[in-house]
Design an enzyme around this catalytic site. Structure first.
Site, short mmCIF file in Angstrom:
data_model
loop_
_atom_site.label_atom_id
_atom_site.label_comp_id
_atom_site.label_asym_id
_atom_site.label_seq_id
_atom_site.Cartn_x
_atom_site.Cartn_y
_atom_site.Cartn_z
N GLY A 11 38.91 31.86 34.69
CA GLY A 11 38.00 32.84 35.28
C GLY A 11 38.81 33.82 36.11
O GLY A 11 40.03 33.65 36.29
N ASP A 12 38.15 34.88 36.55
CA ASP A 12 38.81 35.89 37.38
C ASP A 12 39.98 36.56 36.68
O ASP A 12 40.95 36.97 37.32
CB ASP A 12 39.26 35.28 38.72
CG ASP A 12 38.10 34.57 39.40
OD1 ASP A 12 37.03 35.19 39.47
OD2 ASP A 12 38.25 33.42 39.82
N ASN A 37 27.45 31.53 39.73
CA ASN A 37 28.84 31.09 39.98
C ASN A 37 29.82 32.19 39.57
O ASN A 37 30.92 32.28 40.10
CB ASN A 37 29.15 29.77 39.26
CG ASN A 37 28.78 29.77 37.78
OD1 ASN A 37 28.08 30.64 37.29
ND2 ASN A 37 29.26 28.76 37.06
N HIS A 40 31.75 39.15 39.04
CA HIS A 40 32.40 40.17 38.21
C HIS A 40 32.47 41.49 38.96
O HIS A 40 31.47 41.95 39.51
CB HIS A 40 31.64 40.35 36.89
CG HIS A 40 31.74 39.14 36.00
ND1 HIS A 40 30.85 38.89 34.99
CD2 HIS A 40 32.62 38.13 35.98
CE1 HIS A 40 31.20 37.76 34.38
NE2 HIS A 40 32.28 37.28 34.97
N THR A 120 31.30 26.27 43.16
CA THR A 120 30.87 27.45 43.92
C THR A 120 29.62 27.13 44.74
O THR A 120 29.09 28.01 45.41
CB THR A 120 30.56 28.63 42.97
OG1 THR A 120 29.50 28.24 42.09
CG2 THR A 120 31.78 29.01 42.15
N GLN A 173 33.32 32.98 33.54
CA GLN A 173 34.37 31.97 33.70
C GLN A 173 35.48 32.15 32.65
O GLN A 173 35.63 33.25 32.13
CB GLN A 173 33.79 30.55 33.67
CG GLN A 173 32.92 30.21 34.89
CD GLN A 173 31.47 30.61 34.75
OE1 GLN A 173 30.87 30.42 33.71
NE2 GLN A 173 30.89 31.16 35.79
N THR A 188 33.40 24.04 34.76
CA THR A 188 32.01 24.35 35.05
C THR A 188 31.14 23.54 34.08
O THR A 188 31.65 22.71 33.32
CB THR A 188 31.74 25.87 35.00
OG1 THR A 188 30.43 26.11 35.51
CG2 THR A 188 31.88 26.45 33.61
N ARG A 240 36.78 32.36 48.64
CA ARG A 240 37.88 31.40 48.78
C ARG A 240 39.19 31.99 48.26
O ARG A 240 39.19 32.69 47.25
CB ARG A 240 37.59 30.13 47.96
CG ARG A 240 36.48 29.28 48.51
CD ARG A 240 36.25 28.05 47.64
NE ARG A 240 35.67 28.39 46.35
CZ ARG A 240 35.44 27.50 45.37
NH1 ARG A 240 35.77 26.24 45.55
NH2 ARG A 240 34.90 27.88 44.24
N PRO A 241 40.31 31.67 48.93
CA PRO A 241 41.60 32.12 48.37
C PRO A 241 41.85 31.42 47.03
O PRO A 241 41.54 30.23 46.88
CB PRO A 241 42.63 31.65 49.41
CG PRO A 241 41.93 30.74 50.33
CD PRO A 241 40.46 30.91 50.17
N LYS A 268 45.95 43.44 35.29
CA LYS A 268 46.72 43.30 36.53
C LYS A 268 48.23 43.28 36.34
O LYS A 268 48.95 42.79 37.20
CB LYS A 268 46.25 42.07 37.31
CG LYS A 268 44.89 42.31 37.99
CD LYS A 268 44.66 41.33 39.11
CE LYS A 268 43.66 41.83 40.12
NZ LYS A 268 43.40 40.89 41.19
P1 IMP Z 1 30.61 25.54 39.33
O1 IMP Z 1 30.57 26.39 38.10
O2 IMP Z 1 30.08 26.25 40.55
O3 IMP Z 1 29.97 24.20 39.13
O4 IMP Z 1 32.15 25.26 39.67
C1 IMP Z 1 32.97 24.44 38.85
C2 IMP Z 1 34.40 24.94 38.83
O5 IMP Z 1 34.45 26.19 38.15
C3 IMP Z 1 34.99 25.22 40.21
O6 IMP Z 1 36.38 24.96 40.15
C4 IMP Z 1 34.75 26.70 40.40
O7 IMP Z 1 35.66 27.26 41.33
C5 IMP Z 1 34.99 27.20 39.00
N1 IMP Z 1 34.27 28.44 38.68
C6 IMP Z 1 32.97 28.57 38.33
N2 IMP Z 1 32.67 29.85 38.08
C7 IMP Z 1 33.80 30.55 38.25
C8 IMP Z 1 34.13 31.94 38.09
O8 IMP Z 1 33.31 32.78 37.72
N3 IMP Z 1 35.43 32.26 38.34
C9 IMP Z 1 36.36 31.36 38.71
N4 IMP Z 1 36.10 30.07 38.86
C10 IMP Z 1 34.83 29.66 38.63
MG MG Z 2 35.14 36.09 39.04
#
Ligand code: IMP
Ligand code: MG
Length: 321
Positions: A11-12, A37, A40, A120, A173, A188, A240-241, A268
């Site tokens: 993700g990101d 979660n 964007h 998240t 993600q 996720t 979060r960092p 990037k």
């Molecule tokens: P959840 O999707 O909130 O249940 O998070 C599960 C894992 O996926 C965690 O490590 C989150 O930090 C990561 N995660 C979920 N959505 C994103 C996203 O859009 N970008 C980066 N990490 C994500």
């Molecule tokens: Mg993101």
């Protein structure tokens, strides 16, 4: 014509910017997985910045926004997000599948109390658990609330997505967070790829020039504070960092094997100017050189990629054969 945008890392990767760039010539932008979660960041034609969570990025180019089955939605947050884009001058058309699952207070509370992997905390695991248990609430059950927000519900396949529409499928993600193909259990709760219902003509894999990760999971090599600072790697959703490190070639090979993109959008790389750039391969850190050397290296390491154009925000778009 249908283009799918998918993250090749954790993700990101910059999917928002790439989706925004690709959406310019499209009529519809579709989200098919995840929910709030996701975070964007996308820019409109005037350079105005939008930070979105549920709404697809193509909305900044007046694409019709489709929230398709497979997504999970927090209605309160979606209402705020709609207000946010309206305040910025958009007048979006939003369609939602009756089958989208709805995140409740209980899901969020459980996610906050029981989080062991650094989620998240937006209720994602619990809403998808209820979906699997056939105990969930769906958009259908909140028809009135959604219609009051000006959102139209549809049944089954989105009727708007015909052969004449230009459709951008915006993944959230990244493949390493996929429930089946990611680094379980540090993933996720949804699939990162769309269901077979969606026809895909071109798949764009988005790859950031280095690795970043939020939440727990294996430490992706030595954390590089300098990368975090120059890349401004702090979560859009949680602030979060992000842990940052150099590109892991084995991880990318794995992702390419799963996603099999026709196109790789590299993001990037511009911020790495003036840095000594490294990669990891088979667990070992190796110096590549400066940005120019690195670009040459990436093009020869992934021989199917070729420079097509630079986008206004400095991402370089590469296209496969
Ligand atoms: P959840 O999707 O909130 O249940 O998070 C599960 C894992 O996926 C965690 O490590 C989150 O930090 C990561 N995660 C979920 N959505 C994103 C996203 O859009 N970008 C980066 N990490 C994500
Ligand atoms: Mg993101």
């Amino acid at each position: 014509m249908s283009i799918l945008v998918v993250g090749l890392q954790f993700g990101d990767e910059g999917k928002g910017r790439i989706s925004g760039y690709m959406a310019k010539d499209m009529t519809h932008s579709v989200r098919f997985n995840g929910g709030p979660n996701a975070g964007h960041t996308v820019y409109d034609n005037k350079g105005e910045c939008f930070k979105l969570h549920h709404l697809p990025c193509g909305i900044v180019h007046n694409n019709i926004a489709v929230l398709d089955a497979g997504m999970v939605v927090d209605i309160n947050k979606l209402a705020d997000e709609l207000q946010y884009v309206k305040d910025k001058g958009l007048n979006p058309t939003v369609l939602i599948s009756e089958n989208v699952h709805i995140i409740t207070e209980k899901h969020i509370l459980n996610d906050s109390k029981n989080d062991t992997i650094g989620t998240t905390r937006s209720g994602i695991g619990y809403v998808y658990a209820d979906r699997a248990l056939r105990a969930g609430f769906r958009a259908h059950d909140f028809k009135q609330e959604l219609e009051a927000l000006g959102i139209c519900l549809y049944k089954g396949r989105c009727p708007d997505l015909g052969d004449d529409s230009g459709t951008l499928l915006e993944g959230a993600q990244g493949i390493m967070l996929d429930i089946d193909y990611g680094e379980y259990p540090f993933v996720t709760s949804s699939s990162i790829m769309p269901s077979h219902v969606h026809k895909v003509d071109v798949t764009v894999g988005v790859m950031k020039a280095y690795t970043s990760r939020v939440g727990q999971g294996p430490p992706y090599h030595q954390d590089e504070e300098e990368l975090r600072n120059i890349g401004q790697e702090f979560g859009v959703t949680t602030g979060r960092p992000r842990r940052c490190s150099w590109l892991d070639l084995d991880q990318i090979d794995y992702a390419l094997g799963i996603v099999r993109p026709n196109v790789i959008a590299l993001t990037k790389i511009d911020i790495l100017n003036d840095m000594d750039i490294y990669v990891y391969e088979h667990g070992k850190k190796r110096l590549i050189g400066n940005v120019d050397t690195y670009l040459d290296f990436l093009c020869s390491r992934f021989p199917q990629i070729e420079l097509v154009s630079d986008s206004p925000q400095g991402e370089m778009i590469y296209i496969g054969e």
